[in-house]
Every structure is written in C-alpha cells, then in structure tokens.
Motif scaffolding. Structure first.
Motif, PDB file in Angstrom:
ATOM      1  N   GLY A  46       0.836  -1.200   0.000  1.00 43.09           N
ATOM      2  CA  GLY A  46       0.000   0.000   0.000  1.00 43.09           C
ATOM      3  C   GLY A  46       0.867   1.244   0.000  1.00 43.09           C
ATOM      4  O   GLY A  46       2.094   1.160   0.087  1.00 43.09           O
ATOM      5  N   GLY A  47       0.217   2.393  -0.099  1.00 41.26           N
ATOM      6  CA  GLY A  47       0.955   3.652  -0.063  1.00 41.26           C
ATOM      7  C   GLY A  47       1.378   4.126  -1.436  1.00 41.26           C
ATOM      8  O   GLY A  47       0.759   3.789  -2.457  1.00 41.26           O
ATOM      9  N   LEU A  48       2.465   4.887  -1.474  1.00 44.57           N
ATOM     10  CA  LEU A  48       2.850   5.600  -2.692  1.00 44.57           C
ATOM     11  C   LEU A  48       4.256   5.297  -3.177  1.00 44.57           C
ATOM     12  O   LEU A  48       4.652   5.785  -4.232  1.00 44.57           O
ATOM     13  N   TYR A  49       5.043   4.534  -2.363  1.00 47.64           N
ATOM     14  CA  TYR A  49       6.483   4.555  -2.629  1.00 47.64           C
ATOM     15  C   TYR A  49       7.136   3.202  -2.783  1.00 47.64           C
ATOM     16  O   TYR A  49       6.778   2.254  -2.109  1.00 47.64           O
ATOM     17  N   LEU A  50       8.179   3.201  -3.637  1.00 45.37           N
ATOM     18  CA  LEU A  50       9.138   2.102  -3.652  1.00 45.37           C
ATOM     19  C   LEU A  50      10.436   2.634  -3.064  1.00 45.37           C
ATOM     20  O   LEU A  50      10.918   3.704  -3.458  1.00 45.37           O
ATOM     21  N   TRP A  51      10.974   1.888  -2.136  1.00 40.65           N
ATOM     22  CA  TRP A  51      12.250   2.261  -1.509  1.00 40.65           C
ATOM     23  C   TRP A  51      13.321   1.385  -2.159  1.00 40.65           C
ATOM     24  O   TRP A  51      13.207   0.170  -2.147  1.00 40.65           O
ATOM     25  N   GLY A  86      16.159  13.972 -17.606  1.00 40.23           N
ATOM     26  CA  GLY A  86      14.744  14.306 -17.451  1.00 40.23           C
ATOM     27  C   GLY A  86      13.938  13.381 -16.557  1.00 40.23           C
ATOM     28  O   GLY A  86      12.781  13.074 -16.848  1.00 40.23           O
ATOM     29  N   VAL A  87      14.521  12.944 -15.448  1.00 41.56           N
ATOM     30  CA  VAL A  87      13.739  12.170 -14.482  1.00 41.56           C
ATOM     31  C   VAL A  87      14.237  12.535 -13.075  1.00 41.56           C
ATOM     32  O   VAL A  87      15.415  12.858 -12.898  1.00 41.56           O
ATOM     33  N   ALA A  88      13.314  12.527 -12.098  1.00 44.76           N
ATOM     34  CA  ALA A  88      13.700  12.924 -10.747  1.00 44.76           C
ATOM     35  C   ALA A  88      13.205  11.911  -9.722  1.00 44.76           C
ATOM     36  O   ALA A  88      12.210  11.216  -9.946  1.00 44.76           O
ATOM     37  N   PHE A  89      13.917  11.838  -8.607  1.00 49.48           N
ATOM     38  CA  PHE A  89      13.518  11.002  -7.469  1.00 49.48           C
ATOM     39  C   PHE A  89      14.057  11.663  -6.222  1.00 49.48           C
ATOM     40  O   PHE A  89      14.745  12.694  -6.310  1.00 49.48           O
ATOM     41  N   LEU A  90      13.795  11.092  -5.066  1.00 51.99           N
ATOM     42  CA  LEU A  90      14.389  11.655  -3.849  1.00 51.99           C
ATOM     43  C   LEU A  90      15.534  10.766  -3.361  1.00 51.99           C
ATOM     44  O   LEU A  90      15.342   9.560  -3.173  1.00 51.99           O
ATOM     45  N   HIS A  98      23.061   6.955   1.631  1.00 48.44           N
ATOM     46  CA  HIS A  98      23.736   7.386   0.392  1.00 48.44           C
ATOM     47  C   HIS A  98      23.427   6.495  -0.811  1.00 48.44           C
ATOM     48  O   HIS A  98      23.524   6.933  -1.943  1.00 48.44           O
ATOM     49  N   HIS A  99      23.106   5.218  -0.538  1.00 48.20           N
ATOM     50  CA  HIS A  99      22.903   4.297  -1.659  1.00 48.20           C
ATOM     51  C   HIS A  99      21.441   3.866  -1.762  1.00 48.20           C
ATOM     52  O   HIS A  99      21.127   2.789  -2.235  1.00 48.20           O
ATOM     53  N   GLU A 100      20.548   4.746  -1.259  1.00 44.95           N
ATOM     54  CA  GLU A 100      19.122   4.430  -1.316  1.00 44.95           C
ATOM     55  C   GLU A 100      18.386   5.582  -1.988  1.00 44.95           C
ATOM     56  O   GLU A 100      18.871   6.720  -2.013  1.00 44.95           O
ATOM     57  N   LEU A 101      17.228   5.280  -2.529  1.00 45.90           N
ATOM     58  CA  LEU A 101      16.397   6.354  -3.092  1.00 45.90           C
ATOM     59  C   LEU A 101      14.933   5.964  -3.020  1.00 45.90           C
ATOM     60  O   LEU A 101      14.593   4.786  -2.875  1.00 45.90           O
ATOM     61  N   ARG A 102      14.063   6.986  -3.107  1.00 44.78           N
ATOM     62  CA  ARG A 102      12.624   6.741  -3.057  1.00 44.78           C
ATOM     63  C   ARG A 102      11.992   7.127  -4.377  1.00 44.78           C
ATOM     64  O   ARG A 102      12.249   8.206  -4.913  1.00 44.78           O
ATOM     65  N   LEU A 103      11.162   6.204  -4.892  1.00 42.55           N
ATOM     66  CA  LEU A 103      10.400   6.493  -6.107  1.00 42.55           C
ATOM     67  C   LEU A 103       8.920   6.533  -5.744  1.00 42.55           C
ATOM     68  O   LEU A 103       8.408   5.597  -5.122  1.00 42.55           O
ATOM     69  N   CYS A 104       8.234   7.590  -6.156  1.00 42.93           N
ATOM     70  CA  CYS A 104       6.786   7.655  -5.943  1.00 42.93           C
ATOM     71  C   CYS A 104       6.107   7.154  -7.215  1.00 42.93           C
ATOM     72  O   CYS A 104       6.367   7.667  -8.303  1.00 42.93           O
TER      73      CYS A 104
END
Ligand SMILES: Cc1ncc(COP(=O)(O)O)c(C=O)c1O
Length: 488
Positions: free
Chosen positions: A406-411, A431-435, A447-453
């Motif tokens: 559930g929710g909005l994100y892939l970690w 041309g693509v962004a993530f957090l 440092h080696h992780e990111l979040r995709l909505c």
C-alpha cells in the motif's frame, strides 16, 4: 580577523566605534571571517588597538543591530551574516533566528522547481494521482455549498474546525468530535505538536528512515533526533533507545511507511504501546497512507489499540484526494487537543471552512469511499508497472526494491556503490527525478538508497521515466568500486 590590519584614525571625523564596525563589516564582506566564527574579545581589542572599552562595545552593538553578528553567552561575539548577504544594504541573514537556521534543505527547493518543469518526469514528490481527482463531483458539491452555506464559508470559522467536519471524521475514526482538530494538512499537525511538546534539547525518537518533513520540523524546534528503524521494528533496540535518551515523544508512520512502504504488525503495535505506557512516552501516529491498501486490511491504528491515551493521530486527504486541498485532521485526548488548538489559532486562526464542508459531504455521501477504491486499484497498478519496468530495463544488482502492500512509494537500494545524490544529478540531465535516501535520515545515512513515488504519474510516463532512470544509473555503473564519482 587580522587585528594588526585595522587602522583607526582619531582625526578622521568619523567616530572610532563606526570605523571599527566598518572594518569588521569589510572583513565579513571579503569573507575573511565566516558565519559561526568568533570576533576578538573586547579585552583583546582594547589592548591591541588602544581604544576604550565603550568604543568596542558600541561597535559590536552597531554590528549586532545591523545583523552582522550575534552575541552568545559564553561564546562572545559571533559572525552570523554571509559574505554575499552583505552586498545588500541590510544583512537579513544575521537577523534570522537561530531556530530558523537549523534546517535548510536544498533538495526540497530543487523539488519544487522540478515539479513545474514539463520536461522532467518526477518520481520525487509524494503526491496523489491528480489525473483521477473527482473534479466534476467536487465542483458540483462546491457550487451547492456556496449556494446553501455562503455565510458559513466566508465568516470566521472555529479554530478546532467546523462541527460538521469534525463529526464526519469522528464517525470515521470511532472517537468523539471533541477529540478532533481540523488541520491545514497533517504537516501542520506535526508542527503544532513539536511546538507544543518540545523544548530545545529534548530528545525525539523518530523513524529513520522516515518522513523528511517531520525530521525538519523537529530539528527546527531544537530537538535532539534519535532515529529508530521502525520498518525493522527491533523492539529491544527501541527500549534501549528509550532508556538511554528518555525521549519526549515517539514519531512514527506505522502503516505503509514513508519512504519504505512497510507496515508494522498488530503484535508489534501492541508491544510499542506497552513500551510507551511503561515509559510514559507519547506516540505521534502519522497515518496518511492507511486508506491506500492494495488487497489487504492494514492492522488497527495505534490510536484504536491505545488504552492509556498516549497517542496523537494525524490524518490527511492529501494522498487520497489532493495535497492542494490542504486538509487534514488530528485525533487525540481532549486535554492535548485543547493545547494544540490554541497554538493553531496563533498560527492560522482556522482551516478554510469551504474545504471542510465539501470534504465532509464527500465522506458522508460515500463518494470518498468509492474514490479511495479507485485509488487503491490504480496505485496498485502503477506500482506493478514501475516494478516490471525496473526489472525489465536494468540488471537486478543496479537497483533493487521490494513490492509494497500500500501507499505511494518504492524504496530502492542502489548497487555498485552508486551514490544517490550523484545519481540524481545524472537523472535530472536525462529528465527524471527522485528523492535521494539521505533526506530521510536525521544523520545523513542513506547514500545508496532512493525513493520512487509511483502514484502520481500515469503508466505510459512511468515506463518512460523508468527508462530514463535506468539509463542514468547504467552510466554510473562504470565508476563501480570507486570512492568518489566525478562531479557531473
Ligand atoms: C508521513 C507524512 N506525514 C505528513 C505528510 C504531509 O501531508 P499533508 O499534505 O497532509 O500536510 C506527508 C506527505 O508526504 C507524509 O508522507
């Protein structure tokens, strides 16, 4: 500051204190002394320059009044203006309160500029599927509300929120309306709680990784942040942290957590509440994602399991309807609701009544429930597309992530030692962004992780965005094993 370079002239007509202040301003402007650095003590200046103590004190008062320095007990006179700031006639930087300087996150500023750039596909901000917002129904209910309740819309509203709205929320949550406070978004709730419960230096236990908005709020009130990985829910570690730091409160998002998407079990919830009761620890349950479950029923809220009245619950319509509505709520024991209501009143008087009236009608008519069903299945679909594309277009060791319920994100975890901040620069070029993961930790890990909505963008754009992302990451693979990457 090199005192030997300061020359003061008795015959010049300009008072000595002004000359001294001007010499320090010039040194700050040239960047010779940096913010945070100490200026020489009064005693040293008196001795070295052969001037009176009053001259030095008046010069420092002048610098303080203009915002170049601040005086700190036990530390002396500290530079607080930036060199670049002194180009303007007034050094605003030096006037900014210490609390307001505690947080400044350039990533968030970057995000808001990206969101208006049509060439960038953004998986960065956590936003609802606005393409599915029930605009037609919303407009109709709004028009009807204006027709029937114009006076209520335009007059001053109660700080705690309209009773009509609070009743609708109270029914949904199974509590009394007096336990509900309407909020201009749940972010406001975190801010009110921090201002109500935290004194500078208090410890706050919070999810790490966890919601960056909460990290910033607690930092801004001067809390000492202690991270706990709620996604792994090690209860022994939690108890150790409670004993060691005696935190003032615990902040957590137990259901479809931001950023990991994890949900803690009913058993762990009970354990958490038991610890909280034993150590008299208030819990802030931030719950924006509960309604967005894909084919499962999430465990009960901490609020509903709480028998000790320790939980303050935060809810919002930002992730199911739209963040732009700025409408959320708080449910808590009446005693603390009253305190929080007073603080809210000082901040924004009350939350817009029109929004409360319209959303309460959506809730009571069943339209909201239907809309949430649509969102659940659509978000599940978007996650599937994103995961499928990630797996299809990149080797599994380049970027890894687990499906969420559930929710909005892939970690995601990056392979080859790729740094997420470097990856973000590269991704923006295509041309693509993530957090990047770092922003979700109070202590700079990730440092080696990111979040995709995955919720915000329709599937065709998800496919293109993932293609761009994996292209950017593949380009970084060749630097594998190197400590530092070239500046891109
Ligand atoms: C855990 C959490 N709390 C609060 C918020 C802020 O929500 P709102 O728009 O209701 O202020 C967010 C938004 O991303 C969030 O993820």
């Amino acid at each position: 500051v090199n005192i030997s370079q300061i020359t003061l002239s008795h015959i010049q007509g300009t008072p000595l204190y002004k000359q001294l202040a001007a010499a320090f301003m010039a040194a700050i402007e040239r960047g010779e002394v940096q913010p945070g650095e100490q200026l020489p003590s009064e005693r040293v200046l008196v001795q070295r320059l052969g001037i009176s103590r009053t001259t030095v004190v008046t010069a420092y008062q002048e610098l303080e009044a203009q915002g170049f320095v601040c005086r700190q007990v036990g530390r002396g006179t500290i530079v607080c203006a930036q060199a670049r700031d002194t180009q303007t006639s007034f050094a605003w930087q030096g006037k900014v309160a210490r609390g307001a300087l505690r947080t400044s996150d350039p990533t968030l500023r970057l995000l808001s500029s990206i969101s208006s750039d049509p060439t960038v596909i953004s998986f960065a901000a956590g936003i609802a599927a606005l393409d599915l917002f029930p605009a037609q129904l919303f407009q109709e209910i709004t028009a009807r509300t204006w027709r029937d309740q114009a006076k209520l819309i335009i007059e001053l509203g109660p700080t705690e929120g309209l009773l009509f709205f609070r009743q609708a929320i109270a029914t949904m949550m199974g509590v009394h309306p007096s336990q509900i406070l309407a909020l201009s978004g749940s972010q406001q709730g975190i801010d009110l709680i921090a201002r109500c419960l935290i004194d500078p230096g208090d410890s706050v236990l919070l999810d790490a990784p966890g919601y960056l908005g909460a990290i910033q709020i607690f930092q801004a009130v001067g809390a000492h942040l202690v991270g706990w990985d709620s996604a792994h829910a090690d209860m022994n570690e939690l108890e150790d942290l409670i004993v060691r730091y005696r935190p003032k409160l615990l902040y957590t998002t137990p259901t479809f957590h931001n950023p990991t998407g994890r949900t803690i079990s009913r058993q762990t919830r009970l354990h958490l509440l038991e610890l909280a009761a034993r150590y008299h620890l208030p819990i802030i349950e931030d719950d924006p994602y509960r309604d967005l479950a894909f084919n499962i029923k999430p465990p009960p809220t901490l609020l509903s399991l709480d028998t000790q009245r320790l939980v303050i619950y935060l809810g919002t319509f930002s992730k199911t309807l739209a963040s732009g509505l700025r409408l959320g709520w708080l449910a808590a024991p009446e005693a603390i609701v009253n305190h929080l209501t007073l603080i809210k009143g000082r901040s924004d008087l009350f939350t817009t009544s029109l929004q409360q009236l319209v959303v309460a009608q959506l809730l009571m008519s069943g339209i909201y429930k239907q809309h949430v069903h649509t969102m659940q299945s659509e978000y599940a679909k978007r996650q599937t597309v994103m995961l499928r594309e990630l797996r299809r277009s990149s080797p599994s060791d380049l970027i890894r992530s687990c499906p969420v319920q559930g929710g909005l994100y892939l970690w995601c975890q990056l392979g080859y030692g790729i740094d997420a901040q470097v990856a973000l620069q590269k991704a923006l070029q295509v041309g693509v962004a993530f957090l990047p993961g770092e922003v979700f930790y109070p202590d700079g890990r990730g440092h080696h992780e990111l979040r995709l909505c995955f919720s915000a963008i329709p599937p065709p754009q998800i496919i293109e965005g993932v293609r761009r992302l994996t292209q950017a990451l593949s380009g970084l693979r060749s630097y594998a094993g190197q400590e530092r990457y070239p500046i891109l």
